[in-house]
Design a protein around this motif. Sequence first.
Motif, PDB file in Angstrom:
ATOM      1  N   ASN A  40       0.838  -1.196   0.000  1.00 38.11           N
ATOM      2  CA  ASN A  40       0.000   0.000   0.000  1.00 38.11           C
ATOM      3  C   ASN A  40       0.867   1.237   0.000  1.00 38.11           C
ATOM      4  OD1 ASN A  40      -3.092   0.083   0.269  1.00 38.11           O
ATOM      5  ND2 ASN A  40      -2.553  -1.736   1.462  1.00 38.11           N
ATOM      6  N   GLU A  41       0.533   2.179  -0.865  1.00 40.39           N
ATOM      7  CA  GLU A  41       1.250   3.448  -0.910  1.00 40.39           C
ATOM      8  C   GLU A  41       0.792   4.348   0.233  1.00 40.39           C
ATOM      9  OE1 GLU A  41       3.684   4.113  -2.732  1.00 40.39           O
ATOM     10  OE2 GLU A  41       3.488   3.272  -4.749  1.00 40.39           O
ATOM     11  N   ILE A  42       1.721   5.169   0.725  1.00 39.34           N
ATOM     12  CA  ILE A  42       1.401   6.189   1.726  1.00 39.34           C
ATOM     13  C   ILE A  42       1.824   7.534   1.137  1.00 39.34           C
ATOM     14  CG2 ILE A  42       1.845   7.040   4.057  1.00 39.34           C
ATOM     15  CD1 ILE A  42       2.487   4.211   4.905  1.00 39.34           C
ATOM     16  N   PRO A  43       0.900   8.497   1.021  1.00 38.33           N
ATOM     17  CA  PRO A  43       1.216   9.773   0.364  1.00 38.33           C
ATOM     18  C   PRO A  43       2.038  10.719   1.233  1.00 38.33           C
ATOM     19  CG  PRO A  43      -1.047   9.793   1.123  1.00 38.33           C
ATOM     20  CD  PRO A  43      -0.522   8.410   1.392  1.00 38.33           C
ATOM     21  N   GLY A  44       3.253  10.318   1.543  1.00 38.43           N
ATOM     22  CA  GLY A  44       4.175  11.175   2.278  1.00 38.43           C
ATOM     23  C   GLY A  44       5.491  11.249   1.522  1.00 38.43           C
ATOM     24  N   VAL A  45       6.232  12.307   1.699  1.00 39.59           N
ATOM     25  CA  VAL A  45       7.470  12.514   0.945  1.00 39.59           C
ATOM     26  C   VAL A  45       8.449  11.367   1.166  1.00 39.59           C
ATOM     27  CG1 VAL A  45       9.483  14.000   0.640  1.00 39.59           C
ATOM     28  CG2 VAL A  45       7.228  15.015   0.950  1.00 39.59           C
ATOM     29  N   TYR A  46       8.745  11.053   2.434  1.00 44.49           N
ATOM     30  CA  TYR A  46       9.723  10.013   2.719  1.00 44.49           C
ATOM     31  C   TYR A  46       9.185   8.629   2.340  1.00 44.49           C
ATOM     32  CZ  TYR A  46      11.885  13.791   5.348  1.00 44.49           C
ATOM     33  OH  TYR A  46      12.447  14.994   5.707  1.00 44.49           O
ATOM     34  N   GLU A  47       7.882   8.415   2.575  1.00 46.70           N
ATOM     35  CA  GLU A  47       7.281   7.126   2.224  1.00 46.70           C
ATOM     36  C   GLU A  47       7.318   6.889   0.719  1.00 46.70           C
ATOM     37  OE1 GLU A  47       6.046   9.352   4.187  1.00 46.70           O
ATOM     38  OE2 GLU A  47       5.626   8.430   6.144  1.00 46.70           O
ATOM     39  N   MET A  48       7.071   7.937  -0.071  1.00 41.73           N
ATOM     40  CA  MET A  48       7.089   7.790  -1.522  1.00 41.73           C
ATOM     41  C   MET A  48       8.502   7.574  -2.042  1.00 41.73           C
ATOM     42  SD  MET A  48       4.205  10.569  -2.678  1.00 41.73           S
ATOM     43  CE  MET A  48       4.466  10.250  -4.419  1.00 41.73           C
ATOM     44  N   GLU A  49       9.478   8.191  -1.406  1.00 39.41           N
ATOM     45  CA  GLU A  49      10.866   7.966  -1.805  1.00 39.41           C
ATOM     46  C   GLU A  49      11.281   6.524  -1.504  1.00 39.41           C
ATOM     47  OE1 GLU A  49      12.965   9.651  -3.471  1.00 39.41           O
ATOM     48  OE2 GLU A  49      11.835  11.509  -3.667  1.00 39.41           O
ATOM     49  N   THR A  50      10.826   6.015  -0.350  1.00 38.68           N
ATOM     50  CA  THR A  50      11.125   4.621  -0.015  1.00 38.68           C
ATOM     51  C   THR A  50      10.447   3.683  -0.996  1.00 38.68           C
ATOM     52  OG1 THR A  50      11.336   5.159   2.342  1.00 38.68           O
ATOM     53  CG2 THR A  50      10.930   2.848   1.774  1.00 38.68           C
ATOM     54  N   SER A  51       9.194   3.972  -1.325  1.00 38.41           N
ATOM     55  CA  SER A  51       8.463   3.156  -2.295  1.00 38.41           C
ATOM     56  C   SER A  51       9.181   3.146  -3.643  1.00 38.41           C
ATOM     57  CB  SER A  51       7.035   3.693  -2.470  1.00 38.41           C
ATOM     58  OG  SER A  51       6.314   2.944  -3.418  1.00 38.41           O
ATOM     59  N   LYS A  52       9.668   4.306  -4.044  1.00 36.18           N
ATOM     60  CA  LYS A  52      10.406   4.413  -5.307  1.00 36.18           C
ATOM     61  C   LYS A  52      11.672   3.559  -5.269  1.00 36.18           C
ATOM     62  CE  LYS A  52      13.215   7.713  -7.908  1.00 36.18           C
ATOM     63  NZ  LYS A  52      13.736   9.100  -7.959  1.00 36.18           N
ATOM     64  N   SER A  53      12.400   3.619  -4.162  1.00 36.86           N
ATOM     65  CA  SER A  53      13.654   2.861  -4.044  1.00 36.86           C
ATOM     66  C   SER A  53      13.400   1.362  -4.100  1.00 36.86           C
ATOM     67  CB  SER A  53      14.370   3.227  -2.740  1.00 36.86           C
ATOM     68  OG  SER A  53      14.719   4.594  -2.713  1.00 36.86           O
ATOM     69  N   VAL A  54      12.374   0.893  -3.365  1.00 36.74           N
ATOM     70  CA  VAL A  54      12.063  -0.535  -3.358  1.00 36.74           C
ATOM     71  C   VAL A  54      11.633  -0.981  -4.746  1.00 36.74           C
ATOM     72  CG1 VAL A  54      10.538  -2.311  -2.417  1.00 36.74           C
ATOM     73  CG2 VAL A  54      11.427  -0.518  -0.925  1.00 36.74           C
ATOM     74  N   ARG A  55      10.831  -0.162  -5.399  1.00 38.23           N
ATOM     75  CA  ARG A  55      10.366  -0.502  -6.753  1.00 38.23           C
ATOM     76  C   ARG A  55      11.538  -0.632  -7.714  1.00 38.23           C
ATOM     77  NH1 ARG A  55       7.391   3.478  -7.282  1.00 38.23           N
ATOM     78  NH2 ARG A  55       5.371   2.580  -6.702  1.00 38.23           N
ATOM     79  N   GLU A  56      12.468   0.297  -7.647  1.00 44.14           N
ATOM     80  CA  GLU A  56      13.624   0.256  -8.553  1.00 44.14           C
ATOM     81  C   GLU A  56      14.482  -0.978  -8.287  1.00 44.14           C
ATOM     82  OE1 GLU A  56      15.527   3.970  -7.879  1.00 44.14           O
ATOM     83  OE2 GLU A  56      14.283   5.058  -9.328  1.00 44.14           O
ATOM     84  N   LEU A  57      14.635  -1.337  -7.008  1.00 41.03           N
ATOM     85  CA  LEU A  57      15.435  -2.515  -6.668  1.00 41.03           C
ATOM     86  C   LEU A  57      14.786  -3.796  -7.186  1.00 41.03           C
ATOM     87  CD1 LEU A  57      16.436  -1.583  -3.013  1.00 41.03           C
ATOM     88  CD2 LEU A  57      18.009  -1.814  -4.951  1.00 41.03           C
ATOM     89  N   LEU A  58      13.477  -3.870  -7.075  1.00 45.02           N
ATOM     90  CA  LEU A  58      12.766  -5.067  -7.515  1.00 45.02           C
ATOM     91  C   LEU A  58      12.719  -5.185  -9.034  1.00 45.02           C
ATOM     92  CD1 LEU A  58       9.756  -5.050  -5.020  1.00 45.02           C
ATOM     93  CD2 LEU A  58      11.659  -6.663  -5.041  1.00 45.02           C
ATOM     94  N   LEU A  59      12.676  -4.040  -9.711  1.00 43.51           N
ATOM     95  CA  LEU A  59      12.550  -4.056 -11.165  1.00 43.51           C
ATOM     96  C   LEU A  59      13.885  -4.020 -11.889  1.00 43.51           C
ATOM     97  CD1 LEU A  59       9.538  -1.606 -11.681  1.00 43.51           C
ATOM     98  CD2 LEU A  59       9.522  -4.098 -11.741  1.00 43.51           C
ATOM     99  N   SER A  60      14.967  -3.852 -11.130  1.00 41.30           N
ATOM    100  CA  SER A  60      16.277  -3.796 -11.774  1.00 41.30           C
ATOM    101  C   SER A  60      16.608  -5.142 -12.388  1.00 41.30           C
ATOM    102  CB  SER A  60      17.360  -3.409 -10.763  1.00 41.30           C
ATOM    103  OG  SER A  60      17.424  -4.359  -9.715  1.00 41.30           O
ATOM    104  N   GLU A  61      17.271  -5.106 -13.536  1.00 42.43           N
ATOM    105  CA  GLU A  61      17.617  -6.337 -14.242  1.00 42.43           C
ATOM    106  C   GLU A  61      18.777  -7.050 -13.547  1.00 42.43           C
ATOM    107  OE1 GLU A  61      16.050  -7.639 -16.574  1.00 42.43           O
ATOM    108  OE2 GLU A  61      14.753  -6.072 -17.343  1.00 42.43           O
ATOM    109  N   PRO A  62      18.622  -8.317 -13.174  1.00 46.30           N
ATOM    110  CA  PRO A  62      19.740  -9.072 -12.587  1.00 46.30           C
ATOM    111  C   PRO A  62      20.862  -9.205 -13.608  1.00 46.30           C
ATOM    112  CG  PRO A  62      17.639 -10.201 -12.263  1.00 46.30           C
ATOM    113  CD  PRO A  62      17.400  -9.097 -13.249  1.00 46.30           C
TER     114      PRO A  62
END
Length: 217
Positions: A40-62
């Motif tokens: 679940n997304e949380i509409p906060g600055v730090y929460e959205m930055e964390t969400s972005k970081s996790v998303r990029e890590l999961l979607l990065s090509e091995p």
Amino acid sequence: TELQASIRSMGGELLVRYGDSRRVVPRVAKEVGASHVYWNEIPGVYEMETSKSVRELLLSEPKHGDHQVDVPRIVVMTDMTYTLHHPDDLPRDEETWMKLARPKQKYRPRRNRKERRQGPSLNSMVDGTRHASNTNDNNDQHHRISSTCVDVSRERFDGAPTVMGDFRRACRTHKPLRPCKPTPSRLNKPPTLVAKVGTIPSFRELMSPLLEILEDD
């Protein structure tokens, strides 16, 4: 716990982890061989930055050395299920907001509006590598994110009424409330799951970093 027992009765398992989600979520996804990851997304600055970081890590090509490894991609899906109205069901432009909020008032576009500071948008959460040479891969990733992730960025709600009464009137007249999602009758636990279940932390354990700071002060 009751939650753990309920999940197990449907054939699933509750894994408990706590820590930096940027490290914990990718690690658990790898441990269980996840094909999809939801949160679940949380509409906060730090929460959205964390969400972005996790998303990029999961979607990065091995990668292995200089070559990409051919493995199935993880599908990242985010939602916002704890609000009365879902963000995707709300107006997307100032004119619609104002017409719904004040239907008897003639809408006049505001002029010379000062540019407001924008928070990270869904578009800016893609990968941060739009200038990369492989444009097709970037576009493909952006399409996958846009179609599976809810946008709760500040610019998504640009033009929304600042008066609570106007905001509520526009929300309830734009679209009806979504029905509750049905409770699953069966969960599928990975047959090769060998990860430790973990224990649910106490409130004090969750608050320990903050308590340590307060005690030092």
